[in-house]
Design a protein around this motif. Sequence first.
Motif, PDB file in Angstrom:
ATOM      1  N   SER A  92      -5.108   7.117  -0.520  1.00  0.00           N
ATOM      2  CA  SER A  92      -4.831   6.309   0.687  1.00  0.00           C
ATOM      3  C   SER A  92      -5.243   4.876   0.382  1.00  0.00           C
ATOM      4  O   SER A  92      -6.231   4.621  -0.326  1.00  0.00           O
ATOM      5  N   SER A  93      -4.482   3.915   0.917  1.00  0.00           N
ATOM      6  CA  SER A  93      -4.800   2.506   0.625  1.00  0.00           C
ATOM      7  C   SER A  93      -4.464   1.628   1.820  1.00  0.00           C
ATOM      8  O   SER A  93      -3.645   1.978   2.678  1.00  0.00           O
ATOM      9  N   PHE A  94      -5.125   0.499   1.846  1.00  0.00           N
ATOM     10  CA  PHE A  94      -4.936  -0.456   2.944  1.00  0.00           C
ATOM     11  C   PHE A  94      -5.126  -1.865   2.410  1.00  0.00           C
ATOM     12  O   PHE A  94      -6.026  -2.128   1.601  1.00  0.00           O
TER      13      PHE A  94
ATOM     14  N   PRO B 294       0.813  -1.226   0.000  1.00  0.00           N
ATOM     15  CA  PRO B 294       0.000   0.000   0.000  1.00  0.00           C
ATOM     16  C   PRO B 294       0.849   1.280   0.000  1.00  0.00           C
ATOM     17  O   PRO B 294       0.439   2.309  -0.534  1.00  0.00           O
ATOM     18  N   GLU B 295       2.030   1.221   0.579  1.00  0.00           N
ATOM     19  CA  GLU B 295       2.887   2.417   0.631  1.00  0.00           C
ATOM     20  C   GLU B 295       3.271   2.829  -0.798  1.00  0.00           C
ATOM     21  O   GLU B 295       3.193   4.013  -1.155  1.00  0.00           O
ATOM     22  N   VAL B 296       3.661   1.854  -1.611  1.00  0.00           N
ATOM     23  CA  VAL B 296       4.032   2.121  -3.017  1.00  0.00           C
ATOM     24  C   VAL B 296       2.809   2.532  -3.810  1.00  0.00           C
ATOM     25  O   VAL B 296       2.852   3.463  -4.631  1.00  0.00           O
ATOM     26  N   LEU B 297       1.690   1.872  -3.541  1.00  0.00           N
ATOM     27  CA  LEU B 297       0.435   2.176  -4.243  1.00  0.00           C
ATOM     28  C   LEU B 297       0.037   3.637  -4.003  1.00  0.00           C
ATOM     29  O   LEU B 297      -0.286   4.377  -4.945  1.00  0.00           O
ATOM     30  N   THR B 298       0.095   4.025  -2.737  1.00  0.00           N
ATOM     31  CA  THR B 298      -0.275   5.400  -2.369  1.00  0.00           C
ATOM     32  C   THR B 298       0.694   6.399  -2.980  1.00  0.00           C
ATOM     33  O   THR B 298       0.285   7.465  -3.461  1.00  0.00           O
ATOM     34  N   GLU B 299       1.978   6.039  -2.977  1.00  0.00           N
ATOM     35  CA  GLU B 299       3.015   6.929  -3.535  1.00  0.00           C
ATOM     36  C   GLU B 299       2.726   7.246  -4.994  1.00  0.00           C
ATOM     37  O   GLU B 299       2.855   8.388  -5.438  1.00  0.00           O
ATOM     38  N   VAL B 300       2.314   6.238  -5.762  1.00  0.00           N
ATOM     39  CA  VAL B 300       2.088   6.430  -7.211  1.00  0.00           C
ATOM     40  C   VAL B 300       0.722   7.027  -7.496  1.00  0.00           C
ATOM     41  O   VAL B 300       0.584   7.931  -8.332  1.00  0.00           O
ATOM     42  N   THR B 301      -0.329   6.521  -6.808  1.00  0.00           N
ATOM     43  CA  THR B 301      -1.694   6.969  -7.127  1.00  0.00           C
ATOM     44  C   THR B 301      -2.112   8.217  -6.369  1.00  0.00           C
ATOM     45  O   THR B 301      -3.045   8.903  -6.757  1.00  0.00           O
ATOM     46  N   GLY B 302      -1.428   8.463  -5.232  1.00  0.00           N
ATOM     47  CA  GLY B 302      -1.821   9.599  -4.410  1.00  0.00           C
ATOM     48  C   GLY B 302      -3.091   9.343  -3.611  1.00  0.00           C
ATOM     49  O   GLY B 302      -3.706  10.254  -3.071  1.00  0.00           O
TER      50      GLY B 302
END
Lengths: 75, 331, 491
Positions: free
Chosen positions: B72-74, B62-70
Amino acid sequence: MEELIQLLEEIQPGVDFANSTSLIDDGELSSFDVVSIVGELEAEYDIRFRPMDIIPQNFNSAKALYELICRLKEA
Amino acid sequence: MRIFKKLLPFASGLCFFLGINMLLNYLIIPYQFPRMKIHRIETETFQDLILGTSHGSSAIDPEVLTEVTGRSSFNTAAGGQYPRDNYYLLADACRQHRPERVIIEYDPAYWISKDSFNRNARYQLDVMALSPVKLGYFKDLCFAGDIRYVLMPWFLYNDSFDRIAKNVEIKRSEAYARYDVSPFADGGQVCEINGFTPIQDKAEGDRSIPDLEFSDENERYVRINAEYFKKTLQLCEREGIEAVVVTTPVPAETLAETEPFYREAHQRMEAIAAEYDFIYLDYAWPSLGAPPEEEAFPVWESQCFSDGEGHMRISAAQKFTRLLAQELSKN
Amino acid sequence: MSFTSFEFWLLVAVCVTGYYLFPARIRWTWLLGISGLYYAAAGPGFLLYLLFAVLTAWIGGMAAVSGKKAAVALPLLLDFGMLAWLKYTNFLISCLNHFPGVTLPYLELLLPLGISFYTFQSAGYLLDVYWKRCEPERNPAKLALFISFFPQLMQGPIGRYQTLSPQLTQGHSFDDTLIWRGICRITWGLMKKIVLADNAALYVNRIFGAYTDIRGLGFQGVLMYSIQLYADFSGGIDIALGIAEMMGIRLDENFRQPFFAKTLTDFWHRWHITLGTWMKDYVFYPITLSEWMRTLRQRSRKWFGREIGKAFCIGIANVIIFVVVGIWHGPAWHYIAYGLYNGLLIAAGGFFTGSFRKWKKSLGITDQTAWFRGFRMLRTFLIVNISWFLDRSVSLGQAWQMFKDSFGSRLWSVTVIDPSDPEKCMVRFLTIAAGCAVLLTVSILSEKGKDVRGMFLKLPWWGRILLLTGAMLLCALYGNMDDGGFIYANF
């Protein structure tokens, strides 16, 4: 009645037909013994047993069997 | 009064039995990831929620996902999580913290397997807050299940009685009360606060190729799993949640041996995609000879995985997540 | 609903509680409702089959009292025809397909829950009415309860209308002793099933399932199957009887320490007792009293003499009975062979009865001689275990192969279920051994006429609770996690 007891003792030796009144309930006579007795009595007295007659009450004692034979002979 | 006196021993017996089992549950059942995960989805809102199996929990960071998409993710994915469990997790989140998008990791190996005495699901059911969703989950998971599974779930852990002292220590700690992940640190697998369960690059698991095929025997399991999957899609439709279905990469060696299985799995999902509105990203598909006009996803070699099944190591997982996030950002 | 499922026990709790809350005279309607619910939960379509059986029994019973053969023959034909159609059509098709040029398609037929049991039960009722052993039931709802009473629907016991129906329709008063006895029996049944049967099943499934790879462990397989089958079946019966007992209803016993039997005939008087007595009253006696059997009896007396002639006819009847029993077990040749094995051995025994009596007399042995009793029990146990090769295998070929392979040097393996985890295997094996030791102790006490549950009732109430809780905890600790279901549930 004595004739019947004698016959029964011949068919199924070792069973106390003279005194016992719970031959089926106490397991002294098995279903195979019942069938043996039925076969011999049909031949001896020229009667026909029906499935409805094969109930413990009719085979628990020589007396009950005697009464059944009398009923079947009359029928 | 007489009847009451006669009934009292039975009532006492029932209370004693339930009490003993509550104690044994406390002593024997360890603190596990789903307690933290379910607490977070019940108390916080995430724009992207990841559902799925252990493939999903170790492949999507999720950290990488959030970094790219902007966004919040879990990651709620976990080992032993079947489509039924995904459905109820999402339903639980939607009670007060509906996500905008759900990423459902589709592992067809789960769809063909029998789900019984499921430890993960039983634990999740226990830690969920009481609500109609929990009652529905109980009905679907346990009602027709073994009575030991319902009343004595500690029996699922009857091979780990040596951990009783450790369990009690953790459950009495502040970290447990705070739903922290620090107690997991000395276990076999780590879980991060965002739900990611990274597998270290050095980790080595079972390299054997799993035996996978759709058959008459397992068709009934496929049917049940497909029904719950469709229920999840219907829930997304009702709640206005965007749905994305992802099959995480599979080792090339495994694909070589199980190509018919993954091909059929892809076709079955395509058939469902024709009925429902969702994006389907199959990262195993290109290796199965996808048509040239489809995006060329990379082939994933065995060193990217810790085992033959397809659990990604952390470096490869972060690379994959970046790829996935870029794809999601396009749509 | 499986006997080990939560929903089933919730239903039982609701049933028993509701039973005592309702007024006595309508308690039977509550039982009928719960039984209908239980059956409908298995599949609403299955309820139609049950209703069909109830309807044929009700109308047939009213007609059969006339004494006309056709009045009883038609409903019996319909009931058994339905059973035969659902259970044996595909078997017949598979036999026909062996002929060159024959390729009949198989039919998709689902076997309704408990159809074998309730068909036999309603057939017994019809014949009892026909033979004027009881009056026909004019209330279809009461007859429906007799046929569908839920604790016995899955695997029996097969009840008789005269003894069961009055108990079902009479509202029994609350008696906490009955509740304790019922709970005790239920817990005992669950322990047998979960701790003993499910663990033995691991060995049975492994040895029989992989018999071409794991050779030589046939005798271990059938011994474990003895344990599994007895614990599973009698455990399920204990649960059924325990549930009924909580409501003051006494169902017929179905087992009486079968492995203490002295002869194969004695075994069948102790194993699945209600099936045996049903066969005796409704098949064996009618066959032996039929005209063709009468003629055969007269002729065989002439050909073989009195004793042998008698044994010959009874032998024929026995073989027929046991072939029927074999067919009842399932639509497969190995089940028929299983029936034949039992029938032929019992028939052969009949020929030697007189000789055995003479030999024992000459050797000074009686049936009460200690070593001789032990010998007979062991001999019968061996004979029964050999029959399990035919019962448990999926084909005659497998049965023969496994039996032949059993005479090798390898007799036993504790770790055969999982060679990679010998410790776990040893735990399972010791669980089975301990379970058998407890079962043997209880069986010996029962054989001596001791009321084991009476001993349980002598404990103070807190002692009973501790014991019952301990038993359930053992089920959780040592039970298996494979939900194999009950063996006889699909009959």
